[in-house]
Motif scaffolding. Structure first.
Motif, PDB file in Angstrom:
ATOM      1  N   VAL A 104       0.764  -1.216   0.016  1.00  0.00           N
ATOM      2  CA  VAL A 104      -0.005   0.095  -0.089  1.00  0.00           C
ATOM      3  C   VAL A 104       0.798   1.250  -0.123  1.00  0.00           C
ATOM      4  CG1 VAL A 104      -1.759   1.203   1.142  1.00  0.00           C
ATOM      5  CG2 VAL A 104      -1.669  -1.139   1.175  1.00  0.00           C
ATOM      6  N   TYR A 105       0.925   2.205  -1.041  1.00  0.00           N
ATOM      7  CA  TYR A 105       1.477   3.317  -1.310  1.00  0.00           C
ATOM      8  C   TYR A 105       0.734   4.582  -1.021  1.00  0.00           C
ATOM      9  CZ  TYR A 105       5.237   0.292  -3.220  1.00  0.00           C
ATOM     10  OH  TYR A 105       6.075  -0.885  -3.287  1.00  0.00           O
ATOM     11  N   GLU A 106       1.201   5.571  -0.821  1.00  0.00           N
ATOM     12  CA  GLU A 106       0.524   6.929  -1.002  1.00  0.00           C
ATOM     13  C   GLU A 106       0.327   7.256  -2.530  1.00  0.00           C
ATOM     14  OE1 GLU A 106       1.704  11.434  -0.585  1.00  0.00           O
ATOM     15  OE2 GLU A 106       2.204  10.202   1.186  1.00  0.00           O
ATOM     16  N   TYR A 107      -1.146   7.607  -2.788  1.00  0.00           N
ATOM     17  CA  TYR A 107      -1.399   7.659  -4.042  1.00  0.00           C
ATOM     18  C   TYR A 107      -0.938   9.136  -4.750  1.00  0.00           C
ATOM     19  CZ  TYR A 107      -4.610   8.483  -8.004  1.00  0.00           C
ATOM     20  OH  TYR A 107      -5.285   8.555  -9.237  1.00  0.00           O
ATOM     21  N   MET A 108      -0.413   8.749  -6.003  1.00  0.00           N
ATOM     22  CA  MET A 108       0.264  10.027  -6.700  1.00  0.00           C
ATOM     23  C   MET A 108      -0.528  10.395  -7.793  1.00  0.00           C
ATOM     24  SD  MET A 108       3.113  10.585  -5.399  1.00  0.00           S
ATOM     25  CE  MET A 108       2.526  10.228  -3.565  1.00  0.00           C
ATOM     26  N   PRO A 109      -1.339  11.391  -7.718  1.00  0.00           N
ATOM     27  CA  PRO A 109      -2.658  11.693  -8.651  1.00  0.00           C
ATOM     28  C   PRO A 109      -2.214  11.965 -10.038  1.00  0.00           C
ATOM     29  CG  PRO A 109      -2.102  13.602  -7.112  1.00  0.00           C
ATOM     30  CD  PRO A 109      -1.499  12.710  -6.610  1.00  0.00           C
ATOM     31  N   ASN A 110      -0.769  12.484 -10.188  1.00  0.00           N
ATOM     32  CA  ASN A 110      -0.408  12.739 -11.699  1.00  0.00           C
ATOM     33  C   ASN A 110       0.347  11.622 -12.447  1.00  0.00           C
ATOM     34  OD1 ASN A 110      -1.159  15.480 -12.191  1.00  0.00           O
ATOM     35  ND2 ASN A 110       0.131  15.827 -10.528  1.00  0.00           N
ATOM     36  N   ARG A 111       0.278  10.279 -11.784  1.00  0.00           N
ATOM     37  CA  ARG A 111       0.548   9.105 -12.308  1.00  0.00           C
ATOM     38  C   ARG A 111       2.328   9.273 -12.469  1.00  0.00           C
ATOM     39  NH1 ARG A 111      -3.835   7.077 -14.849  1.00  0.00           N
ATOM     40  NH2 ARG A 111      -3.035   5.245 -15.272  1.00  0.00           N
ATOM     41  N   SER A 112       2.530   8.271 -13.587  1.00  0.00           N
ATOM     42  CA  SER A 112       4.150   8.194 -13.872  1.00  0.00           C
ATOM     43  C   SER A 112       4.692   9.145 -14.737  1.00  0.00           C
ATOM     44  CB  SER A 112       4.278   6.716 -14.142  1.00  0.00           C
ATOM     45  OG  SER A 112       3.704   6.537 -15.494  1.00  0.00           O
ATOM     46  N   LEU A 113       5.924   9.585 -14.891  1.00  0.00           N
ATOM     47  CA  LEU A 113       6.390  10.140 -15.596  1.00  0.00           C
ATOM     48  C   LEU A 113       6.536   9.999 -17.186  1.00  0.00           C
ATOM     49  CD1 LEU A 113       8.389  12.805 -16.138  1.00  0.00           C
ATOM     50  CD2 LEU A 113      10.006  11.610 -15.507  1.00  0.00           C
ATOM     51  N   ASP A 114       6.546   8.508 -17.204  1.00  0.00           N
ATOM     52  CA  ASP A 114       6.770   8.013 -18.508  1.00  0.00           C
ATOM     53  C   ASP A 114       5.377   8.660 -19.250  1.00  0.00           C
ATOM     54  OD1 ASP A 114       5.113   6.055 -17.014  1.00  0.00           O
ATOM     55  OD2 ASP A 114       5.518   4.598 -18.663  1.00  0.00           O
TER      56      ASP A 114
END
Length: 625
Positions: free
Chosen positions: A416-426
């Motif tokens: 379980v990770y903290e959610y990153m709203p802007n997704r991944s850089l790729d």
């Protein structure tokens, strides 16, 4: 004696030219060359892999076949049919796959397992000099290899990045509907591969064993194999395992040059090991029903209690005494199940080689989390694995994705990770339709990831080697800060200690060249991957793009060539236009080359990288020898 010397090459060529077909209904007495994990069972069953992980196995016919009538000629028509079965360690997680292969040699040295399928390595994958033709049957979706899913068939030319692929299955002759075939079903599957040399047409067809060959191929492609296939080639199979293992079996095999391939005699094929087929064994089925008949009253009496337990069992978890130390970091399976609506596809964020990631909201809160379901590697003790994950959970840095905790249930580990709203850089670098990032944003993200890596290498209580630094593992928070995530491959050791030798793991294009020799991960190998990361952010290109011209395929080589010509800034991402800081762009490109230097000792430490990015020291010149 002179006469023998003159006649021998003629006799050899004559012998080779007369060998054009064979049929093995089982492999008793077959003339095969085996290496790696490959072995023949006493009943004639060919097994390419076993319970070993990160390993490979090869099986080739020992006599090469003539595929051309002249050195510059076209490839002769050929066809083959074989029956295979894949029996996985985990029902939903394969490891990794296998391929039917045409190769100039039956000895594939210096090849790697996992997604390379025992065919290539990180340096020769995609090289035209390989002269390898293969049809792969892959049970892992690896985005770096452009895999379409975790159950596909692909046509491979000199690379494991398939020219064309399709989900495994067949089109029914009865109703015209596509029927999915699960490669990990434990069931025997029949395959037909046919190449029409005149029309240069390749067809790949498969179906469940015992069913007639479907009229419509699964894959059909026009390919000129004349530059790929040499005059004489060896035919065979290659398979590999990864984090998990699978048994890859070949039950029978028939091959024909320039003619219709003989069908296999299904009744003569060897049976899979009893442990793999007991649920389908007729005798076992009869016995099972007898036992069920005798105990039917007991089952009826227990039915009520069983129904009560159904919901409870759904949320059952594995707990052991040693996990008491980690209780604060543990989520219940029920919490995570409810957070994702029962792990529904509508909550799915992405799929990778190590599992699926879902977005969820923890019940009773407004906290958004990213929930990753992975299969733990049983070779490494579960306790050690969880302890390591929890140790990583103690890491606190603004440029790392926080790991909030874990849950362990049967056959899988859930992180379980903290959610990153802007997704991944790729997604911003490579996906069409996504808004591009300006140079100032890219440079800010680069400095953030560098800061996170410095923390891992030097400022933690123990040295942490990430082992998979790349754009797809850099997530963007609400303020577009770059945060390094996915520590599934990370390794820890004490400061001043000796890094551990480990299995080769990571992503093709980012692996430091020394890893294929030493298998010893160090901070230097992370720096190499960071160098490739710098180049992909500045250039907007993936590390390897085999569809491009040969001199453009490898990102490092292309940027290096432009640096030597004095045109390094021309390698920048075209979407940047003229909106960039020339000095910063040139610094990032040259620093990317320095970090990805082939000699580990020539690469800077991450502390020195930070100093260079902030202008505290000047970049050395010349960069490379």
């Amino acid at each position: 004696m002179l006469l023998k010397i003159l006649i021998w090459p003629f006799l050899l060529n004559l012998a080779l030219s007369t060998i054009s077909d064979f049929t093995y209904n089982g492999f008793k007495g077959a003339n095969l060359s085996l290496d790696g994990m490959a072995t023949l069972n006493s009943d004639g069953l060919l097994r390419l892999t076993n319970i070993s992980k990160h390993e490979q196995g090869h099986a080739f016919s020992t006599i090469p076949l003539q595929f051309k009538r002249s050195p510059m000629g076209t490839v002769i028509s050929f066809s083959t049919v074989f029956v295979f079965s894949i029996v996985p360690e985990y029902p939903m997680f394969g490891g990794h796959g296998f391929a039917f292969v045409l190769s100039p040699s039956m000895h594939l040295f210096q090849t790697l397992p996992i997604y390379y399928l025992g065919l290539f390595n990180s340096s020769n994958n995609g090289n035209s000099s390989n002269h390898i033709f293969a049809v792969e049957f892959d049970t892992i979706k690896d985005l770096e290899m452009a895999d379409i899913d975790d159950n596909h068939v692909g046509i491979d030319i000199n690379s494991v990045i398939s020219n064309k692929s399709a989900s495994a299955g067949f089109t029914s002759d009865d109703d015209g509907q596509f029927k999915k075939v699960k490669l990990l079903s434990d069931e025997p599957i029949q395959v037909w591969i046919e190449y029409d040399g005149l029309n240069m047409q390749l067809n790949v067809t498969l179906s469940s064993l015992g069913k007639p060959k479907p009229k419509i191929p699964l894959l059909s492609s026009t390919i000129n194999l004349s530059s790929i296939i040499l005059d004489h080639m060896y035919v065979g199979f290659s398979a590999s395992t990864g984090m998990a293992y699978s048994y890859h079996y070949i039950l029978g095999w028939s091959f024909m040059m320039n003619g219709k391939v003989p069908e296999l005699d299904i009744s003569s094929l060897p049976r899979l090991p009893r442990a793999m087929t007991s649920s389908k064994d007729k005798t076992g089925t009869i016995l099972m029903w007898l036992l069920l008949s005798l105990s039917v009253l007991v089952l009826m009496a227990a039915a009520g209690a069983r129904m009560i337990m159904v919901r409870k069992n759904r949320f059952s978890e594995l707990r052991e005494d040693w996990e008491l130390d980690f209780e604060l970091h543990r989520f219940s399976y029920k919490q995570l199940y409810n957070a994702t609506g029962g792990f529904k596809d509508e909550f799915l964020l992405g799929v990778g080689g190590f599992g699926r990631v879902y977005r969820g909201v923890l019940p009773g809160t407004e906290v958004e989390v990213a929930i990753k379901r992975v299969c733990h590697e049983s070779r490494q003790g579960v306790g050690e694995f969880v302890a390591e994950i929890v140790s990583l959970g103690q890491l606190q840095h603004r440029n790392l994705v926080p790991l909030l905790g874990y849950c362990r249930s049967e056959g899988e580990l859930i992180l379980v990770y903290e959610y990153m709203p802007n997704r991944s850089l790729d997604k911003y670098l490579f996906s069409e339709g996504e808004s591009t990032l300006g140079w100032s944003q890219r440079f800010w993200i680069i400095k953030g990831v560098a800061s996170g890596l410095l923390y891992l290498h030097e400022d933690c209580e123990r040295v942490v080697i990430h082992r998979d630094v790349k754009a797809s593992n850099v997530l963007l928070d609400g303020d577009m800060n770059g945060r390094l995530g996915d520590f599934g491959l990370a390794r820890l050791y004490d400061h001043g200690g000796v890094p551990l030798t480990t299995h080769l793991a990571g992503t093709v294009g980012y692996l430091a060249p020394e890893l294929s020799r030493t298998y010893r991960v160090t901070t230097n190998s992370d720096v190499f991957a960071f160098g490739v990361f710098l180049l992909e952010v500045a250039c907007g290109r993936r590390p390897i793009e085999p569809e491009k011209a040969e001199d453009l395929q490898v990102l490092i080589d292309w940027v290096l060539a432009n640096w030597r010509k004095g045109t390094i800034k021309e390698t920048r991402d075209e979407r940047l236009g003229e909106e960039y800081v020339a000095e910063e762009l040139e610094l990032v490109l040259k620093l990317g080359l320095l970090c990805s230097h082939p000699l580990p000792t020539a690469r800077p430490s991450m502390r020195r990288v930070i100093q260079l990015l902030h202008g505290d020291i000047l970049l050395p010149d010349p960069l490379l020898n």
